[in-house]
Design a protein around this motif. Structure first.
Motif, PDB file in Angstrom:
ATOM      1  N   GLN A 190      29.596  38.403  43.088  1.00  0.00           N
ATOM      2  CA  GLN A 190      30.775  38.766  42.862  1.00  0.00           C
ATOM      3  C   GLN A 190      31.984  37.926  43.244  1.00  0.00           C
ATOM      4  N   ASN A 191      31.877  37.045  44.038  1.00  0.00           N
ATOM      5  CA  ASN A 191      33.264  36.243  44.444  1.00  0.00           C
ATOM      6  C   ASN A 191      33.139  34.750  43.738  1.00  0.00           C
ATOM      7  N   ALA A 192      32.272  34.847  42.655  1.00  0.00           N
ATOM      8  CA  ALA A 192      31.956  33.292  41.851  1.00  0.00           C
ATOM      9  C   ALA A 192      33.145  32.629  41.544  1.00  0.00           C
ATOM     10  N   THR A 193      33.445  31.451  41.408  1.00  0.00           N
ATOM     11  CA  THR A 193      34.616  30.957  40.656  1.00  0.00           C
ATOM     12  C   THR A 193      34.740  31.338  39.448  1.00  0.00           C
ATOM     13  N   ILE A 194      35.978  31.452  38.739  1.00  0.00           N
ATOM     14  CA  ILE A 194      36.246  31.733  37.407  1.00  0.00           C
ATOM     15  C   ILE A 194      36.169  30.565  36.799  1.00  0.00           C
ATOM     16  N   PRO A 195      35.532  30.471  35.692  1.00  0.00           N
ATOM     17  CA  PRO A 195      35.589  29.328  34.786  1.00  0.00           C
ATOM     18  C   PRO A 195      36.774  29.081  33.689  1.00  0.00           C
ATOM     19  N   THR A 196      37.828  28.636  34.601  1.00  0.00           N
ATOM     20  CA  THR A 196      38.995  28.553  33.700  1.00  0.00           C
ATOM     21  C   THR A 196      38.827  27.605  32.640  1.00  0.00           C
ATOM     22  N   SER A 197      38.339  26.306  33.112  1.00  0.00           N
ATOM     23  CA  SER A 197      38.287  25.085  32.289  1.00  0.00           C
ATOM     24  C   SER A 197      36.850  24.552  32.420  1.00  0.00           C
ATOM     25  N   VAL A 198      36.234  24.519  31.252  1.00  0.00           N
ATOM     26  CA  VAL A 198      34.740  24.233  31.225  1.00  0.00           C
ATOM     27  C   VAL A 198      34.667  22.958  30.328  1.00  0.00           C
ATOM     28  N   ASN A 199      33.794  22.025  30.632  1.00  0.00           N
ATOM     29  CA  ASN A 199      33.355  20.749  29.997  1.00  0.00           C
ATOM     30  C   ASN A 199      32.044  21.023  29.338  1.00  0.00           C
ATOM     31  N   TYR A 200      31.650  21.072  28.066  1.00  0.00           N
ATOM     32  CA  TYR A 200      30.596  21.412  27.422  1.00  0.00           C
ATOM     33  C   TYR A 200      30.104  19.954  26.837  1.00  0.00           C
ATOM     34  N   HIS A 201      29.027  19.480  27.639  1.00  0.00           N
ATOM     35  CA  HIS A 201      28.399  18.158  27.057  1.00  0.00           C
ATOM     36  C   HIS A 201      27.077  18.735  26.094  1.00  0.00           C
ATOM     37  N   PHE A 202      27.535  19.065  25.150  1.00  0.00           N
ATOM     38  CA  PHE A 202      26.351  19.673  24.129  1.00  0.00           C
ATOM     39  C   PHE A 202      25.314  18.641  23.527  1.00  0.00           C
ATOM     40  N   THR A 203      25.698  17.410  23.485  1.00  0.00           N
ATOM     41  CA  THR A 203      24.855  16.282  23.208  1.00  0.00           C
ATOM     42  C   THR A 203      24.816  15.087  24.145  1.00  0.00           C
ATOM     43  N   ARG A 204      23.739  14.551  24.076  1.00  0.00           N
ATOM     44  CA  ARG A 204      23.628  13.353  25.116  1.00  0.00           C
ATOM     45  C   ARG A 204      23.767  11.950  24.179  1.00  0.00           C
ATOM     46  N   LYS A 205      23.426  12.315  22.817  1.00  0.00           N
ATOM     47  CA  LYS A 205      23.404  11.082  22.059  1.00  0.00           C
ATOM     48  C   LYS A 205      24.679  10.409  21.703  1.00  0.00           C
ATOM     49  N   CYS A 206      24.532   9.175  21.756  1.00  0.00           N
ATOM     50  CA  CYS A 206      25.933   8.444  21.404  1.00  0.00           C
ATOM     51  C   CYS A 206      25.463   6.936  20.870  1.00  0.00           C
ATOM     52  N   ASN A 207      26.729   6.642  19.895  1.00  0.00           N
ATOM     53  CA  ASN A 207      26.348   5.357  19.073  1.00  0.00           C
ATOM     54  C   ASN A 207      26.947   4.231  19.792  1.00  0.00           C
ATOM     55  N   TYR A 208      27.689   4.412  20.946  1.00  0.00           N
ATOM     56  CA  TYR A 208      28.140   3.221  21.711  1.00  0.00           C
ATOM     57  C   TYR A 208      27.222   3.281  22.886  1.00  0.00           C
ATOM     58  N   LYS A 209      27.555   2.067  23.804  1.00  0.00           N
ATOM     59  CA  LYS A 209      26.610   1.627  24.926  1.00  0.00           C
ATOM     60  C   LYS A 209      27.490   1.265  26.077  1.00  0.00           C
ATOM     61  N   CYS A 210      28.308   2.043  26.444  1.00  0.00           N
ATOM     62  CA  CYS A 210      29.405   1.972  27.350  1.00  0.00           C
ATOM     63  C   CYS A 210      28.644   1.549  28.782  1.00  0.00           C
ATOM     64  N   GLY A 211      28.876   0.326  29.500  1.00  0.00           N
ATOM     65  CA  GLY A 211      27.792   0.034  30.629  1.00  0.00           C
ATOM     66  C   GLY A 211      28.028   1.007  31.639  1.00  0.00           C
ATOM     67  N   PHE A 212      29.167   1.764  31.909  1.00  0.00           N
ATOM     68  CA  PHE A 212      29.345   2.769  33.169  1.00  0.00           C
ATOM     69  C   PHE A 212      29.154   4.146  32.625  1.00  0.00           C
ATOM     70  N   CYS A 213      28.810   4.445  31.533  1.00  0.00           N
ATOM     71  CA  CYS A 213      28.557   5.753  31.076  1.00  0.00           C
ATOM     72  C   CYS A 213      27.864   6.734  32.228  1.00  0.00           C
ATOM     73  N   PHE A 214      28.342   7.773  32.487  1.00  0.00           N
ATOM     74  CA  PHE A 214      27.634   8.611  33.413  1.00  0.00           C
ATOM     75  C   PHE A 214      27.392   9.831  33.031  1.00  0.00           C
ATOM     76  N   HIS A 215      27.018   9.961  31.582  1.00  0.00           N
ATOM     77  CA  HIS A 215      26.197  11.184  31.010  1.00  0.00           C
ATOM     78  C   HIS A 215      25.465  10.485  29.727  1.00  0.00           C
ATOM     79  N   THR A 216      24.484   9.995  30.278  1.00  0.00           N
ATOM     80  CA  THR A 216      23.705   9.206  29.262  1.00  0.00           C
ATOM     81  C   THR A 216      22.686   9.917  28.294  1.00  0.00           C
ATOM     82  N   ALA A 217      22.064   9.247  27.493  1.00  0.00           N
ATOM     83  CA  ALA A 217      21.308   9.620  26.299  1.00  0.00           C
ATOM     84  C   ALA A 217      19.856  10.099  26.999  1.00  0.00           C
TER      85      ALA A 217
END
Length: 354
Positions: A60-87
Motif C-alpha cells: 500500500q505504501n509502495a513508491t509511485i512510479p512517477t518516471s519510468v524507463n522502459y527498455h523494451f528491447t536489448r538489441k542494438c546495432n552499436y557496440k559501446c564498450g561500457f554499455c550496461f544494458h546489453t543484448a
C-alpha cells in the motif's frame, strides 16, 4: 580411505549416507527454485533473489512510479564498450501486452515514460516504438513521453508520423571526434555518428520535439572539451553520466562487455564537470546519483534492482501488478529528486523557441 574401513565403522557410514542425502536434496531444491522463479529463458515472471512475499502495508505504501524507463528491447546495432544494458536476449513483448503494462503504470501514477534499449528504433524499423509513443500520449494522456536513442536508425518520416506525440528525444553522443566514437564503439561501420546527431537536431526543431544529448564520460573522452559543440547544438538538457559498472552487464564473468578499461575516478569526472561548468544545460550524474535513482523496466516489464551492483529482476508488472513489483525495485526516491529527476518534461511547458 579404504572401503573396508568405512564398512567397519558405522559412524562413518552414517555420515556418508547423510552427506549423500543432503547433496540429493540440495540438487532437487535448486531445480524447484529455478522453475518456480521463472528463471528459464523466455519467461516474464522471474523473481528477485529476495523473498517475494510482501507485507500488505508495504504494498500500500509502495513508491509511485512517477518516471519510468522502459527498455523494451536489448538489441542494438552499436557496440559501446561500457554499455550496461546489453543484448542478452532478443525478446520484445507483443504490442498489446506492452500497452497493457503501460496502462497499469499510468493507473499507478506514472507521469513520464522514457523508451530505451538497446536501440529502440531497431525493432520493427521504429514502428513498434512509434505506436507506443502515440498510445502513451494520445490514449494515456501522459504529460511526458521521451526516447533515448543512438540516432543511427531514425528517419524523417518517423517524425512526420509520430513527432506530435513525442516530448523529448535524447541522442547519445560521447564525443565530437569521430575517431573517439569509433574507439568507444559508438558507431556502425564508418557511418558518421555526428552527421546523424546534427540531422536529428534539425528534425527535432522542425517537428517541435525537445532535443536532448546524453554523454557517458569515460577514459576515452574525459579530457575532451565539448563546450563549443554543445553550445552550438543547444540541447534542452545535456545529461553527463559517469561510466558505471553493472555486474552481469558490463562487468563480471557473465557480462557481454568488459567496461573496466572505460572507468574513470570521481575526481576525473569532477574535473570534466568543472571544465564544462559554463554550459547552462549540463545535468551531471555521478555513479552515486545514478545507480538507484531510476525506475527501470526490462523487456519483460520487470523492475530491475541495482542496489547490489547488478540488475536483479522483480516479478513482471503484467503478472503481479505495479505496486507488488515496485517494492523490489530498490528505487531511491530521495535521490531521484536530488539529481533533478523531476523537471519541466512536457514540451508544452518548456516554452522552447522552435
Amino acid at each position: 580411505m579404504q572401503l573396508s574401513s568405512v564398512v567397519t565403522s558405522p559412524k562413518l557410514l552414517l555420515q556418508l549416507c547423510i552427506s549423500t542425502v543432503q547433496c540429493f536434496l540440495s540438487s532437487v531444491f535448486s531445480k524447484v527454485r529455478y522453475w518456480t522463479t521463472g528463471a528459464c529463458k523466455g519467461t516474464s515472471s522471474a523473481l528477485s533473489p529476495v523473498d517475494n512475499k510482501l507485507d500488505q502495508k508495504e504494498i500500500q505504501n509502495a513508491t509511485i512510479p512517477t518516471s519510468v524507463n522502459y527498455h523494451f528491447t536489448r538489441k542494438c546495432n552499436y557496440k559501446c564498450g561500457f554499455c550496461f544494458h546489453t543484448a542478452k536476449t532478443s525478446f520484445v513483448l507483443p504490442l498489446e501486452e506492452a500497452k497493457r503494462g503501460l496502462k497499469l503504470l499510468k493507473e499507478s501514477g506514472m507521469e513520464k515514460i522514457n523508451f530505451s534499449g538497446g536501440e529502440p528504433f531497431l525493432h520493427d524499423k521504429g514502428e513498434f516504438l512509434g505506436k507506443l509513443v502515440q498510445f502513451c500520449k494520445q490514449d494515456l494522456q501522459l504529460p511526458s513521453v521521451s526516447i533515448v536513442s543512438n540516432g543511427s536508425m531514425i528517419k524523417e518520416k518517423w517524425f512526420q508520423k509520430y513527432g506530435d506525440y513525442l516530448d523529448i528525444l535524447a541522442v547519445s553522443c560521447d564525443s565530437f571526434d569521430e575517431e573517439t566514437n569509433q574507439l568507444i564503439g559508438r558507431a556502425q561501420g564508418r557511418k558518421s555518428h555526428l552527421d546523424c546527431l546534427y540531422k536529428i537536431r534539425n528534425w527535432c526543431q522542425q517537428y517541435k520535439v525537445a532535443f536532448k544529448i546524453n554523454s557517458v564520460i569515460n577514459t576515452f573522452n574525459v579530457d575532451e572539451d565539448m563546450v563549443e559543440s554543445i553550445t552550438q547544438l543547444a540541447p534542452c538538457r545535456w545529461k553527463v553520466f559517469q561510466c558505471l559498472l553493472i555486474d552481469g552487464e558490463n562487468a563480471g564473468e557473465k557480462a557481454l562487455r568488459e567496461a573496466e578499461r572505460f572507468i574513470i575516478s570521481d575526481q576525473q569526472f569532477q574535473e570534466f564537470l568543472d571544465r564544462h561548468s559554463s554550459v547552462s544545460c549540463l545535468v551531471p550524474e555521478s555513479n552515486e546519483k545514478m545507480r538507484n535513482s531510476y525506475l527501470i523496466l526490462d523487456e519483460y516489464m520487470r523492475f530491475l534492482d541495482c542496489r547490489e551492483g547488478r540488475k536483479d529482476p522483480s516479478k513482471s508488472i503484467l503478472d503481479v501488478g505495479v505496486k507488488d513489483a515496485i517494492c523490489f525495485s530498490g528505487f531511491d526516491e530521495k535521490m531521484f529528486f536530488k539529481r533533478g529527476g523531476k523537471y519541466l518534461w512536457s514540451k508544452a511547458d518548456m516554452k522552447l523557441e522552435w
